[in-house]
Design a protein around this motif. Structure first.
Motif, short mmCIF file in Angstrom:
data_model
loop_
_atom_site.label_atom_id
_atom_site.label_comp_id
_atom_site.label_asym_id
_atom_site.label_seq_id
_atom_site.Cartn_x
_atom_site.Cartn_y
_atom_site.Cartn_z
N ALA B 183 0.86 -1.18 0.00
CA ALA B 183 0.00 0.00 0.00
C ALA B 183 0.90 1.23 0.00
CB ALA B 183 -0.91 -0.01 1.23
N ASP B 184 1.01 1.85 -1.14
CA ASP B 184 1.92 2.98 -1.28
C ASP B 184 1.18 4.28 -1.02
OD1 ASP B 184 3.96 4.70 -1.86
OD2 ASP B 184 3.84 4.45 -4.03
N GLU B 185 1.30 4.79 0.20
CA GLU B 185 0.59 6.01 0.58
C GLU B 185 -0.90 5.88 0.26
OE1 GLU B 185 2.00 8.49 2.13
OE2 GLU B 185 4.11 8.63 1.53
N ALA B 186 -1.44 4.68 0.56
CA ALA B 186 -2.78 4.35 0.05
C ALA B 186 -3.88 5.26 0.57
CB ALA B 186 -3.11 2.90 0.38
N VAL B 187 -3.64 5.94 1.68
CA VAL B 187 -4.70 6.81 2.20
C VAL B 187 -4.28 8.27 2.22
CG1 VAL B 187 -5.77 5.00 3.58
CG2 VAL B 187 -3.97 6.40 4.59
N SER B 188 -3.08 8.57 1.74
CA SER B 188 -2.56 9.93 1.86
C SER B 188 -3.35 10.95 1.07
CB SER B 188 -1.10 9.98 1.41
OG SER B 188 -0.36 9.03 2.13
N ALA B 189 -3.99 10.50 -0.03
CA ALA B 189 -4.69 11.45 -0.88
C ALA B 189 -6.15 11.60 -0.48
CB ALA B 189 -4.58 11.01 -2.34
N LEU B 190 -6.55 10.90 0.60
CA LEU B 190 -7.97 10.90 0.96
C LEU B 190 -8.27 11.90 2.07
CD1 LEU B 190 -8.48 7.04 1.01
CD2 LEU B 190 -9.03 8.61 -0.85
N ASP B 191 -9.51 12.33 2.12
CA ASP B 191 -9.96 13.17 3.23
C ASP B 191 -9.81 12.41 4.54
OD1 ASP B 191 -10.64 15.05 1.46
OD2 ASP B 191 -12.79 14.61 1.46
N VAL B 192 -9.65 13.16 5.61
CA VAL B 192 -9.41 12.55 6.90
C VAL B 192 -10.53 11.57 7.28
CG1 VAL B 192 -9.17 13.00 9.34
CG2 VAL B 192 -7.98 14.44 7.71
N SER B 193 -11.78 11.95 7.04
CA SER B 193 -12.89 11.08 7.45
C SER B 193 -12.91 9.80 6.62
CB SER B 193 -14.21 11.82 7.28
OG SER B 193 -14.34 12.25 5.94
N VAL B 194 -12.63 9.93 5.33
CA VAL B 194 -12.61 8.76 4.45
C VAL B 194 -11.41 7.89 4.77
CG1 VAL B 194 -12.53 8.02 2.05
CG2 VAL B 194 -13.72 10.11 2.65
N ARG B 195 -10.32 8.54 5.18
CA ARG B 195 -9.08 7.84 5.47
C ARG B 195 -9.29 6.75 6.52
NH1 ARG B 195 -4.21 11.74 6.87
NH2 ARG B 195 -4.78 12.42 4.78
N SER B 196 -10.01 7.10 7.59
CA SER B 196 -10.18 6.12 8.65
C SER B 196 -11.07 4.97 8.18
CB SER B 196 -10.76 6.78 9.90
OG SER B 196 -11.98 7.41 9.57
N GLN B 197 -12.04 5.27 7.32
CA GLN B 197 -12.87 4.17 6.78
C GLN B 197 -12.01 3.20 5.99
OE1 GLN B 197 -15.90 5.89 4.34
NE2 GLN B 197 -16.70 7.18 5.98
N ILE B 198 -11.15 3.74 5.14
CA ILE B 198 -10.33 2.87 4.30
C ILE B 198 -9.35 2.08 5.18
CG2 ILE B 198 -8.62 2.83 2.44
CD1 ILE B 198 -11.35 3.49 1.41
N LEU B 199 -8.79 2.74 6.20
CA LEU B 199 -7.86 2.03 7.09
C LEU B 199 -8.59 0.90 7.82
CD1 LEU B 199 -5.74 4.97 8.55
CD2 LEU B 199 -4.99 3.19 6.96
#
Lengths: 304, 330
Positions: B183-199
């Motif tokens: 996972a190469d910076e897989a959540v770095s481009a996402l909004d903070v709220s979406v980031r936690s969902q993806i994580l």
């Protein structure tokens, strides 16, 4: 919380908005048309293009006389109700010859461009995707082709292969390969660095499927635009060759040779040169306006 | 148990291309960028290894090397005890199924001219993992697995949100039944709220599908959240490798300490230190083309002493599972 065969996926707030309308192909074309129709020039160009296509397809029905029969009227007759565009020095009906001439102009223009497009796009894809020596060799050949005046190239090819519609098509087609190869290669260089290409490669997908499924669809729009714009160039080149006597041999009704024939009677009967000239000009201007409209609406880089 | 992935002394030098003339001139030593300079680590089955470091430290290069997207200058990579380096593209196909990638940018990692169904289905089809009649059902299952619904299958990427696109990217990676996901910076481009969902999704998938992750990020809070173990990378080398709790509690390497010290303590704690370079460290990052002799961190290190300028320290185990490349602990 959703349970998916044993897996609990915590995905709070993952609401999936249902789209108002499923944007299928039809809706896409509708959206494109609304943008396209904003430009009056583009619509005019499309209308002219369609008129030429109708003329070419229904030439047999639309033409009042046979384009090759001599003496359907007096020689060098001025435009009249019987002969809307007058007659030429052999007493052939000019209007019928212009209508049939549209057929040849269009066939040469479109087929030559398709030929150039297929060859140029293939070379551009190979050069851009594989790079290296292959790229250097292909593009230097293209540079040489590009630097060579198309008319001179065509004259040389016709001298070798002989006259005739097929050979005009091949000559003009070869002359137009280079711009397609260049446009394609440039876009391939940009697209092949996209992460979705790397994703495909890392999924073990081979080079050919990547080129055809991932690269080609993403470089197609500027190629289509280029194609539409080049058709008019091919028609002009064909007219130029015919004017010089290098086109399809007489008595084939070709705009270029009709203009050339009329030169001898330019004072007595100016309509013989001018009317095919106007037909040629309208076609070229129409196709260019249509091509510009396509470019403005299809080529994402120029989208406003 | 054998590690899933083992990397030994991985090196990647990018030659500085001086053009045809300089290459032809004899006697000029080729200058290179030391992107990755002798990196060794393992990823165990079911484990998430976090790889953290500044921009340009070589973490993305490392992730590409592991997947054989680029060829290493030196070093060996083993996957399930089989050596991956040196395999031909055809021989790599089984490995391609087992090691997949999720990209940083969900906007450029999906082909804009393909529907979600084709994006997710294509790798499965190419590897002939299901009969073509069952492909649709397989794609639907994958979409549901990542929290999408089957009506998303007919959509194009531009009709989806960033988070939804990233789910499509994960579904595409899962389609081949991988053991390892990079996972190469897989959540770095996402909004903070979406980031936690993806994580959360990625964590859930790891447990359900027994996946291992190599999680590359510059964001310490993300790394702390997902990782079992963390490797800290500095200028192409690993500075410290330790279990996540241990590393965040007791960072040993001066560089790691500097990173930890710079985590904002007030606020939402999500802002990364690398977004505020002035708080990071004194001194300039050395040029990866002309590296200094000795420890590459010495120029910025508050604890440097004579030995640091002499030779490069190697990773040494200081405590069980906690290795650090620093002379302070020898």
């Amino acid at each position: 919380m959703r349970t998916l065969d044993g897996l609990t996926v915590e995905s709070p707030g993952v609401t999936v908005p249902t789209p108002a309308a499923e944007p299928g192909a039809a809706a896409g074309i509708g959206r494109w048309w609304r943008r396209f129709a904003r430009s009056k020039g583009a619509v005019f160009g499309l209308a002219v293009f369609l008129a030429i296509v109708v003329m070419a397809v229904f030439a047999g029905v639309l033409a009042p006389y046979d384009p090759l029969t001599q003496g359907v009227g007096a020689p060098l007759e001025k435009p009249s109700l019987a002969h809307w565009a007058g007659t030429d020095s052999f007493g052939r009906d000019m209007l019928s010859r212009i209508i049939y001439g549209a057929r040849i102009a269009l066939i040469v223009g479109i087929v030559a461009v398709l030929l150039a497009l297929v060859a140029g796009v293939t070379l551009g894809l190979v050069a851009g995707y594989y790079g290296g020596v292959l790229d250097a060799v292909i593009m230097r050949v293209m540079d040489a082709l590009f630097a060579f005046p198309i008319i001179i190239l065509a004259i040389a090819m016709m001298a070798i292969m002989g006259f005739g519609v097929t050979n005009v098509i091949i000559a003009v087609g070869v002359g137009f390969i280079a711009p397609f190869a260049r446009v394609t290669r440039g876009d391939v260089l940009a697209v092949k660095e996209e992460p979705y290409i790397e994703a495909a490669r890392l999924a073990g997908i081979g080079n050919l499927p990547i080129i055809f499924r991932h690269v080609l669809p993403n470089v197609l729009a500027p190629i289509i635009v280029q194609g539409a714009l080049r058709v008019s160039g091919a028609i002009i080149t064909e007219a130029g060759l015919s004017f010089l006597g290098l086109g399809p041999p007489p008595p084939t009704p070709v705009w270029g040779s009709m203009i050339a024939e009329g030169r001898n009677f330019i004072v007595m009967a100016p309509h013989i040169s001018t009317i095919p000239g106007v037909a040629l000009m309208l076609t070229v201007v129409g196709l260019n306006l249509f091509g510009d409209g396509l470019r403005d609406t299809l080529d994402p880089r120029l989208r406003r | 148990m054998a590690p899933l992935l083992e990397v030994r002394d991985l090196v990647k030098h990018f030659p500085l291309d001086g053009g045809m003339l300089t290459r032809l001139l004899p006697g000029r030593p080729g200058r290179v960028v030391h992107a990755v300079d002798g990196v060794s680590f393992v990823v165990e089955p079911g484990e998430t290894l976090g790889l953290v470091g500044e921009s340009g430290c070589g973490k993305t290069t490392t992730s590409r090397l592991i997947l054989r997207a680029i060829e290493p200058t030196a070093g060996r990579i083993f996957f399930e005890a089989q050596e991956i380096t040196g395999l031909s593209p055809a021989e790599l196909l089984p490995f391609r199924r087992k090691a997949q990638i999720v990209f940083q940018d969900p906007y450029t990692s999906l082909n804009p001219r393909m529907t979600v169904e084709r994006i997710v289905g294509e790798p499965i089809l190419v590897h002939r993992l299901v009969a073509s009649g069952e492909l649709r059902a397989r794609v639907r299952t994958l979409l549901e697995m990542v929290g999408l619904q089957s009506e998303h299958a007919a959509r194009y990427p531009h009709e989806l949100s960033g988070g939804q696109r990233q789910r499509v990217g994960i579904a595409r990676a899962l389609g081949l039944g991988p053991r390892l996901i990079v996972a190469d910076e897989a959540v770095s481009a996402l909004d903070v709220s979406v980031r936690s969902q993806i994580l959360n999704l990625m964590t859930a998938l790891r447990e359900r599908l027994h996946l291992s992750y190599l999680f590359v990020s510059h964001d310490l809070s993300v790394i702390r959240f997902v990782s079992h173990r963390v490797a800290v990378m500095y200028l192409g080398r690993l500075a410290e490798v330790a279990p996540a709790d241990e590393l965040f509690k007791r960072p040993l390497h001066p560089y790691t300490q500097a990173l930890m010290a710079a985590i904002p303590t007030i606020g939402d704690g999500r802002a990364s230190i690398f977004d505020q370079p002035e708080r990071l460290l004194e001194g300039e990052l050395p040029n990866p083309i002309d590296l200094p002799r000795g420890c590459r961190f010495a120029g910025r290190c508050p604890f440097r002493f004579d030995r640091c300028a002499e030779a490069e320290p190697e990773l040494k185990e200081v405590e069980t599972g906690h290795t650090v490349a620093c002379y302070l602990y020898e």
